[in-house]
Scaffold this motif. Structure first.
Motif, PDB file in Angstrom:
ATOM      1  N   LEU A   8       0.913  -0.955   0.094  1.00  0.00           N
ATOM      2  CA  LEU A   8       0.147  -0.249   0.106  1.00  0.00           C
ATOM      3  C   LEU A   8       0.963   1.241  -0.388  1.00  0.00           C
ATOM      4  CD1 LEU A   8      -2.471  -0.490   1.580  1.00  0.00           C
ATOM      5  CD2 LEU A   8      -3.142  -0.305  -0.222  1.00  0.00           C
ATOM      6  N   SER A  12      -0.376   3.142  -2.990  1.00  0.00           N
ATOM      7  CA  SER A  12      -1.018   4.301  -3.159  1.00  0.00           C
ATOM      8  C   SER A  12      -0.246   5.812  -3.661  1.00  0.00           C
ATOM      9  CB  SER A  12      -1.323   5.077  -1.711  1.00  0.00           C
ATOM     10  OG  SER A  12      -0.138   4.641  -1.146  1.00  0.00           O
ATOM     11  N   VAL A  47      -3.111   7.871   3.018  1.00  0.00           N
ATOM     12  CA  VAL A  47      -4.075   7.753   2.248  1.00  0.00           C
ATOM     13  C   VAL A  47      -4.893   7.928   2.280  1.00  0.00           C
ATOM     14  CG1 VAL A  47      -5.190   6.264   0.915  1.00  0.00           C
ATOM     15  CG2 VAL A  47      -2.372   5.382   0.809  1.00  0.00           C
TER      16      VAL A  47
END
Length: 75
Positions: A8, A12, A47
Motif C-alpha cells: 500500500l 497508493s 492514504v
C-alpha cells in the motif's frame, strides 16, 4: 491480502487501483483490512480511508453506484 497491505505505501501514490477477489466475503474483508492498515491517515499513513470502496452483488444498486462515483471522484 498480506502482500497488498505491505505494498500500500508504494502503490497508493501511483493513483487509483482496482482489486478483484473471488468472493463477496473476501471483498468486505479486504476493504476492512485496507481501511484499518497503517498506510491510512488514521494509522499515520498518507492514504485517506474514504478512497476505499467495495462493490459486490450483496450491495444495493444505489450503494454500488455511489461507490463507483466515489472511486471516479477520488484521485
Amino acid at each position: 491480502m498480506q502482500w497488498l497491505l505491505e505494498m500500500l505505501p508504494i502503490l497508493s501514490p501511483l493513483g487509483r487501483c482496482l482489486v478483484f477477489v473471488a468472493t463477496r466475503a473476501d471483498c468486505d474483508l479486504l476493504s476492512q483490512m485496507v481501511q484499518n492498515s497503517p498506510a491510512f491517515a488514521g494509522g499515520g499513513g498518507n492514504v485517506n480511508a474514504s478512497t476505499i470502496v467495495a462493490i459486490h452483488g450483496d450491495k444495493d444498486q444505489r450503494d454500488r453506484n455511489s461507490a463507483i462515483a466515489q472511486f471516479k471522484k477520488n484521485p
